[in-house]
Design an enzyme around this catalytic site. Structure first.
Site, PDB file in Angstrom:
ATOM      1  N   LYS A  38      -9.306  -0.128  -5.777  1.00 56.76           N
ATOM      2  CA  LYS A  38      -9.267   0.508  -4.558  1.00 56.76           C
ATOM      3  C   LYS A  38     -10.612   0.994  -4.215  1.00 56.76           C
ATOM      4  O   LYS A  38     -10.998   2.241  -5.231  1.00 56.76           O
ATOM      5  CB  LYS A  38      -8.115   1.544  -4.570  1.00 56.76           C
ATOM      6  N   ASP A  82       1.390   2.579   3.452  1.00 62.26           N
ATOM      7  CA  ASP A  82       0.436   3.663   3.548  1.00 62.26           C
ATOM      8  C   ASP A  82       1.221   5.189   3.288  1.00 62.26           C
ATOM      9  O   ASP A  82       0.761   6.154   3.675  1.00 62.26           O
ATOM     10  CB  ASP A  82      -0.721   3.909   4.315  1.00 62.26           C
ATOM     11  N   HIS A 123       0.973  -1.188  -0.071  1.00 60.68           N
ATOM     12  CA  HIS A 123      -0.004  -0.033  -0.087  1.00 60.68           C
ATOM     13  C   HIS A 123       0.986   1.226   0.022  1.00 60.68           C
ATOM     14  O   HIS A 123       1.544   1.757   0.965  1.00 60.68           O
ATOM     15  CB  HIS A 123      -1.003   0.001   1.376  1.00 60.68           C
ATOM     16  N   HIS A 174     -10.441   1.160   1.731  1.00 61.76           N
ATOM     17  CA  HIS A 174     -10.167   2.092   2.848  1.00 61.76           C
ATOM     18  C   HIS A 174     -11.475   1.957   3.650  1.00 61.76           C
ATOM     19  O   HIS A 174     -12.673   2.504   3.492  1.00 61.76           O
ATOM     20  CB  HIS A 174     -10.144   3.858   2.114  1.00 61.76           C
ATOM     21  N   HIS A 212      -4.708  -0.602   5.838  1.00 63.45           N
ATOM     22  CA  HIS A 212      -4.040   0.178   7.144  1.00 63.45           C
ATOM     23  C   HIS A 212      -5.055   0.337   8.392  1.00 63.45           C
ATOM     24  O   HIS A 212      -5.797   1.105   8.813  1.00 63.45           O
ATOM     25  CB  HIS A 212      -3.843   1.519   6.655  1.00 63.45           C
ATOM     26  N   HIS A 225       1.484   5.469  -1.686  1.00 61.35           N
ATOM     27  CA  HIS A 225       1.241   6.589  -2.295  1.00 61.35           C
ATOM     28  C   HIS A 225       2.351   6.970  -3.182  1.00 61.35           C
ATOM     29  O   HIS A 225       3.371   7.690  -2.522  1.00 61.35           O
ATOM     30  CB  HIS A 225       0.332   7.675  -1.699  1.00 61.35           C
TER      31      HIS A 225
HETATM   32  O1  DOR Z   1      -3.038   9.331   5.717  1.00 68.83           O
HETATM   33  C1  DOR Z   1      -3.674   9.086   4.775  1.00 68.83           C
HETATM   34  N1  DOR Z   1      -3.075   9.638   3.234  1.00 68.83           N
HETATM   35  N2  DOR Z   1      -4.681   8.140   4.378  1.00 68.83           N
HETATM   36  C2  DOR Z   1      -5.247   7.936   3.280  1.00 68.83           C
HETATM   37  O2  DOR Z   1      -6.124   7.374   3.125  1.00 68.83           O
HETATM   38  C3  DOR Z   1      -4.632   8.808   2.029  1.00 68.83           C
HETATM   39  C4  DOR Z   1      -3.422   9.155   2.037  1.00 68.83           C
HETATM   40  C5  DOR Z   1      -3.040  10.258   1.223  1.00 68.83           C
HETATM   41  O3  DOR Z   1      -3.213  10.024   0.011  1.00 68.83           O
HETATM   42  O4  DOR Z   1      -2.484  11.052   1.491  1.00 68.83           O
HETATM   43 ZN    ZN Z   2      -3.460   5.006   1.526  1.00 68.65          ZN
END
Ligand code: DOR
Ligand code: ZN
Length: 342
Positions: A96, A244, A13, A133, A171, A15
């Site tokens: 997702k 995450d 997971h 999520h 998460h 970003h």
């Molecule tokens: O803390 C987070 N940041 N939780 C999420 O679900 C998305 C993520 C983000 O994309 O910044």
């Molecule tokens: Zn995330």
């Protein structure tokens, strides 16, 4: 133990963002992860296979050793045809689901989960995983109760109605989520972040607000933290690594309305190693970080290795890149392990 060698981990997971930030984040990630499941919540979300292919190529420009595993963003406009395309695609690993408005860039998320049951059915048939999520976005539900509310109101229903659908509860942050996953079939798994193991809500709110510890799901009380830790080090294959890691520029976090997300990509495996060692479970680290996730997603295990040596060092106070500054998770703290690619 002062040195271990493990199969190179996967981050299930992550970003990666876009543009200059993408380039910086990949460089941190490729050092410790062979593959990662890339979240689709870009400003212009990755809603179809075509967009995922463009994003995949963009990511590959910045790394020759890292393999991105792409996801589609589940919107109200998702079609059966797109699900078919996604399951036929060699680069898409799953879809997702964000409830609309639940977190960063989730405005296009699902407004009605029940209205998507025919799509879950198609995913179940084609064995395409659903990544969730798991929080409600209802403003009337207390922010600390949103994960449990999602389990009670949606997740129980989804997993009962689609018993063969592979579901990843992302998460997890509560004892309720741990119990739910433990009691579910082997088709249901969960990712666990470093922040939900290492911190509780005091680390966010006590002695001054700490915007760099703000993420979603929000950190919970210490009993929940303990439950998540126990799940991570349990050796149960349903629980595996997903950081995450979610970078935001410093000014977007240190703000009157700060963004959710902590950036751990540069030191994630070191943090997990320290957690497992402190809990006498270093022998289970490799399964958690390199085996259980790959097996759940039916991927071959990585052939490359990663060395971890015991070497106290300091997490950077700030990471500057051509485009701004990010404050990493636990900036300035000491960590005990250091990773070295082999
Ligand atoms: O803390 C987070 N940041 N939780 C999420 O679900 C998305 C993520 C983000 O994309 O910044
Ligand atoms: Zn995330």
């Amino acid at each position: 133990m002062t040195e271990i060698i493990i199969t190179k981990p996967d981050d299930m997971h992550l970003h990666l963002r876009e543009g200059k930030l993408l380039e910086a984040v990949i460089k941190d990630t490729e050092k410790q992860f062979a593959r990662a499941i890339v979240m689709p919540n870009l400003k212009n979300p990755v809603v179809d296979v075509e967009k995922a292919t463009v994003y995949y190529k963009e990511i590959k420009k910045f790394s020759t050793i890292f393999e991105p595993l792409m996801t589609l963003y589940f919107t109200d406009e998702l079609t059966l045809n797109e699900i078919k395309k996604a399951s036929d695609s060699s680069i898409i690993i799953g879809i997702k689901l964000y409830p609309a408005g639940v977190t960063t860039n989730s405005a296009k998320g699902l407004k009605s989960i029940e209205d998507s049951y025919h799509l879950f059915e198609a995913m179940e048939k084609t064995d395409l995983p659903l990544l969730i999520h798991g929080e409600v976005s209802d403003r009337n539900v207390d922010v600390f109760d949103r994960e449990k509310s999602f389990i009670d109101n949606y997740l129980i229903g989804i997993t009962k109605n689609f018993p063969n659908l592979r579901v990843v509860f992302e998460h997890i942050s509560t004892q309720d989520a741990v119990s739910f996953v433990n009691e579910s079939s082997h088709k249901v798994a969960a990712t666990i972040t470093p922040q939900h193991i290492l911190m509780n809500r005091n680390d966010l709110l006590s002695g001054g607000i700490k915007p760099h510890n703000y993420c979603l799901p929000v950190l919970k009380r210490s009993t929940h933290q303990q439950a998540v830790l126990n799940a991570a080090v349990s050796g149960n294959p349903k629980f595996f690594l997903g950081t995450d890691s979610a970078p935001h520029l410093r000014q977007e976090k240190e703000s009157a309305c700060g963004c959710a997300g902590v950036y751990s990509a540069a030191t994630a495996i070191e943090l997990y190693a320290e957690i497992f060692e402190k809990n006498n479970a270093l022998d289970k680290l490799e399964d958690f970080s390199s085996t259980f996730g790959a097996d759940f997603y039916q991927l071959p295990r990585n052939k490359t290795k990663l060395k971890l040596i015991k070497n106290e060092n300091t997490i950077a106070k700030s990471i500057k890149f051509d485009g701004g500054e990010i404050i990493p998770f636990m900036a300035g703290n000491q960590i005990q392990w250091q990773s070295l690619a082999l």
